[in-house]
Write an enzyme that holds these catalytic residues in place. Structure first.
Site, short mmCIF file in Angstrom:
data_model
loop_
_atom_site.label_atom_id
_atom_site.label_comp_id
_atom_site.label_asym_id
_atom_site.label_seq_id
_atom_site.Cartn_x
_atom_site.Cartn_y
_atom_site.Cartn_z
N GLY A 195 0.79 -1.23 0.00
CA GLY A 195 0.00 0.00 0.00
C GLY A 195 0.82 1.28 0.00
O GLY A 195 0.26 2.38 -0.02
N HIS A 196 2.15 1.19 0.01
CA HIS A 196 3.01 2.39 0.13
C HIS A 196 4.20 2.31 -0.80
O HIS A 196 5.30 2.09 -0.35
CB HIS A 196 3.49 2.51 1.58
CG HIS A 196 3.98 3.87 1.95
ND1 HIS A 196 5.30 4.25 1.85
CD2 HIS A 196 3.33 4.94 2.43
CE1 HIS A 196 5.45 5.49 2.27
NE2 HIS A 196 4.27 5.93 2.65
N PHE A 197 4.13 2.49 -1.97
CA PHE A 197 3.00 2.65 -2.86
C PHE A 197 3.09 1.57 -3.92
O PHE A 197 4.20 1.26 -4.34
CB PHE A 197 3.03 4.03 -3.51
CG PHE A 197 3.01 5.15 -2.50
CD1 PHE A 197 1.81 5.60 -1.97
CD2 PHE A 197 4.18 5.75 -2.07
CE1 PHE A 197 1.79 6.65 -1.05
CE2 PHE A 197 4.15 6.79 -1.14
CZ PHE A 197 2.96 7.25 -0.63
N VAL B 210 8.02 2.64 -1.50
CA VAL B 210 8.90 3.44 -0.65
C VAL B 210 8.66 3.02 0.80
O VAL B 210 7.52 2.93 1.25
CB VAL B 210 8.61 4.95 -0.81
CG1 VAL B 210 9.43 5.78 0.17
CG2 VAL B 210 8.87 5.40 -2.23
#
Length: 150
Positions: free
Chosen positions: A48-50, A55
């Site tokens: 989810g990041h990203f 990252v």
């Protein structure tokens, strides 16, 4: 002094997915530590990041520094072991945090943390995170030690 993952797990209560230290390269009990976090695309936060540009979240870099600090701060002190269920070691303050470049899958995060003050209840540290010899983040950390009631 060096520590492998088994020795780290004996000293910290964290487990997957929150254990953020893979190896300790150098440790001077009560003074400083150099630890490693190998950053893999398999880390759960990258989903989810990203998804389009993975990252490592800055808050997890700070958490990794705090975990490293817990490892060296009480080494050899039989009264305090952060892995002990009767002791809680909390990150309670972060000052002057700066993130200079992204940490991405394949990076090896070198965590360098030095004690500024260690007491029975509050500890202060200065920490840096480096990739390939270049600083990616730094911060001043404050941690509190609390005894837990059963």
């Amino acid at each position: 002094m060096e520590l492998d993952i088994k020795e780290i797990m004996a000293r910290l209560p964290h487990r997957y997915p929150m254990l953020l230290i893979d190896r300790v390269l150098e440790m001077v009990p009560g003074k400083s530590i150099v630890a490693i976090k190998n950053v893999s695309i398999n880390e759960p936060f990258f989903e989810g990041h990203f998804p389009h540009h993975p990252v490592m979240p800055g808050v997890l870099i700070i958490e990794a520094m705090a975990q490293a600090a817990a490892l060296f701060s009480f080494e050899g002190n039989p009264e305090v072991n952060p892995a002990d269920k009767k002791i809680a070691y909390y990150l309670v303050g972060v000052d002057d945090a700066r993130f200079r470049r992204p940490v991405v899958p394949g990076d090896q995060l070198r965590l360098e943390v030095t004690a500024e003050r260690i007491s029975r209840s509050i500890c202060k540290y200065s920490g840096s995170a480096l990739v390939d010899g270049k600083e990616v983040a730094h911060a001043k950390l404050m941690c509190a030690i609390r005894t837990m009631e059963e």
